[in-house]
Scaffold this motif. Sequence first.
Motif, PDB file in Angstrom:
ATOM      1  N   ALA C  72      80.620  58.107  57.655  1.00  0.00           N
ATOM      2  CA  ALA C  72      80.161  57.245  58.184  1.00  0.00           C
ATOM      3  C   ALA C  72      80.904  56.244  59.796  1.00  0.00           C
ATOM      4  N   PRO C  73      80.413  55.622  60.536  1.00  0.00           N
ATOM      5  CA  PRO C  73      81.299  55.470  61.509  1.00  0.00           C
ATOM      6  C   PRO C  73      81.939  54.197  60.903  1.00  0.00           C
ATOM      7  N   ASN C  74      81.439  52.987  60.359  1.00  0.00           N
ATOM      8  CA  ASN C  74      82.061  51.823  59.483  1.00  0.00           C
ATOM      9  C   ASN C  74      81.506  51.478  58.802  1.00  0.00           C
ATOM     10  N   TRP C 131      76.572  62.645  63.568  1.00  0.00           N
ATOM     11  CA  TRP C 131      75.764  61.466  63.222  1.00  0.00           C
ATOM     12  C   TRP C 131      75.134  60.943  63.600  1.00  0.00           C
ATOM     13  N   THR C 184      70.754  51.878  68.476  1.00  0.00           N
ATOM     14  CA  THR C 184      72.718  51.447  68.934  1.00  0.00           C
ATOM     15  C   THR C 184      72.623  52.942  69.495  1.00  0.00           C
ATOM     16  N   LEU C 185      72.723  54.377  68.779  1.00  0.00           N
ATOM     17  CA  LEU C 185      73.227  55.791  69.948  1.00  0.00           C
ATOM     18  C   LEU C 185      72.476  55.408  71.690  1.00  0.00           C
ATOM     19  N   SER C 189      77.004  54.495  75.081  1.00  0.00           N
ATOM     20  CA  SER C 189      77.784  55.035  76.337  1.00  0.00           C
ATOM     21  C   SER C 189      77.089  56.278  76.416  1.00  0.00           C
ATOM     22  N   GLN C 192      77.549  58.955  73.614  1.00  0.00           N
ATOM     23  CA  GLN C 192      76.343  58.536  72.434  1.00  0.00           C
ATOM     24  C   GLN C 192      75.085  58.753  72.723  1.00  0.00           C
ATOM     25  N   MET C 195      74.168  62.489  72.272  1.00  0.00           N
ATOM     26  CA  MET C 195      74.404  62.507  70.819  1.00  0.00           C
ATOM     27  C   MET C 195      73.548  62.187  70.720  1.00  0.00           C
TER      28      MET C 195
END
Lengths: 252, 95, 331
Positions: C72-74, C131, C184-185, C189, C192, C195
């Motif tokens: 998980a990214p954070n 993700w 959020t994605l 960017s 993202q 994705m």
Amino acid sequence: MASNSELIDVLVTLGDDHLILGHRLSQWCGHAPMLEEDLSMPNMALDLIGQARNLYSYAADLEGRGRTEDDFAYLRSDREYRNCLMVERPNGDFAHTMLRQLYFAAFMKPFWERVAAGSDDRLASYAAKAVKEVSYHVRHAGEWVVRLGDGTEHSAARMREAVDALHPYTDELFTVTQPMRKAIEKGIIPDPKDIKDDWMVTINLVFNQAFLAVPEVAFPQQGGREGLHTESLGHLLSELQYMQRAYPGLSW
Amino acid sequence: MTLTLTPLWEVFIRPRNGLNHKHVGSLHAADSELAMQAARDVYTRREEGNSIWVVASSEIVASDPDKAGENFEPAADKVYRHPSFYDIPDDVGHM
Amino acid sequence: MYSQGLTGEQSELEETPEFLAAFQARIDREEKIEPNDPMPAAYRKTLIRQIGQHAHSEIVGMLPEGNWITRAPNLRRKAALLAKVQDEGGHGLYLYAAAETLGVSREQMTEELLCGKAKYSSIFNYPTPTWADIGLIGWLVDGAAIMNQVPLCRCSYGPYSRAMIRVCKEESFHQRQGYEIVRTLAEGSAEQKEMAQDALNRWWWPSLMMFGPSDSDSVNSDQSMKWKIKRFTNDELRQKFVDATVVQAEKIGLTIPDPDLKWNEEREHYDFGAIDWEEFWRVVKGGGPMNRDRIAARKKAWDEGAWVREAALAHARKRLEREAAAKEAAE
């Protein structure tokens, strides 16, 4: 702020212990020996990850350079991590995982109890919450060590193997780094040597019921506190940090 | 007692003091301590309560649904057990 | 939720026309059926199959998302995802317990899953390479599951209905968690956003398939509706899901991969393109990209956990023996 640098170091060291162990436990989710344990292990992992977040956030605030909890977790290398070696050891089987949890929790319980009465208010407030969480971890892991140690012949053999494999890493829980020494002098954290008896009492209590013996350790292993880790930490971090490394600087 | 399958336990939670323990579900555990811990981990993750009972399901005695008629229906016509059965003048106040 | 001992499997029960009519009358009066109540064998069998499949889906469903717990990214996302996957395990547990009230053990159900006899939702036979898949599963897969599950809270079988009430209460954070990730994605960017769109392209059609075959091809539907195990047909639920989801996708600027998707003024619903039922049946029958891996992972956990379960039972037996011996010594 020079006066804070030791405390920051201590917070990050503690944060690393909690994050890495929480990460290890979380690897069991969906793969536990029974469904009930698929819920119990994540509960403990969530406690540990929550504590790591508190500790890193506090360190970030003290540092005042705009870093966040995630910068500490995701953007430091293997050599910068300060966790003790025990928490990074691979999960092994359920006996290894529960024993490692017991060793760590039996240390953190008296540690947090003293921090809760210590001189740093913010850390004391985290400690007060952590004491309750870790008391349950001692109970849960301890009961399992007893059951596996005094279960079948096979489980007892596995439990003894786990003791042999992990006991050499317990010494490091009691090492004191320079920054820790300062924090001890300021009454923020206890001197680990003062909680060794408590730790031993818990371990002996469980081991007696589990028919396990505390082994003589010829070669204690340590190095994590100085950033010298076993090979498994690098792999753990490459997974943990994958997204932040592959896509630097993005929000998720 | 022969234990070959991991037994089933019934879980009762008291949401807060002043309320009854209420049946919330069940789980499997080899013994009562593991059952208690599992109940805590499974059924109180969202502050559902402050007290837990676990009872081995095999220890529960349940009434037979085939005897529901003789057990429960005889109570139906005993209307004099309820306050609304009695006539009281309105002006005597609450009684 | 009651023991094996409490659930009389009513073998001697003779299903006369009068009995079946009386049972149907109870259902029609919206009375709940409880574990010990007399019930037609087919009602019991249907429930065991459906609740079992539902439980298996929760358990197998832990795997595709569990694939990202360690990456998980954070830390915030990591904690939320771990809590969510843990919840799925809990839901499986509640459901197995509900099925057990019908006289089938968790061990039996697990064995049927592992040998391939019991089915689970085929959506979990798709992989989670990025993700964004975690966001999409929360948003679409949990979204579709909620559409299915909310009516099940009113199911005629008491233990199933109670389990579903608990599940629905807990699930409410899952879809929001997923949508927040996707949003959020989508607002991030270009990389993202791509994705997220890629994941939507992959998950959209399998999500629609989650509601099962069209009503005209659904074998179990009619009787289940009559018994109030089901409250809406597959197609009704699918339509509800499409109607709800289109707006959510528009809101974050993602495109649903269906050129035929458009608002139908007359029906006051969205029309959508044809579902590839061949793909659906292929995945159900074991031909999905992850079928083998999913069962292999469950089998590994079950087999490798056997010594732990045995040890716990052996220890429990020893305790009982010691207690008995101590009691004898005291007398």
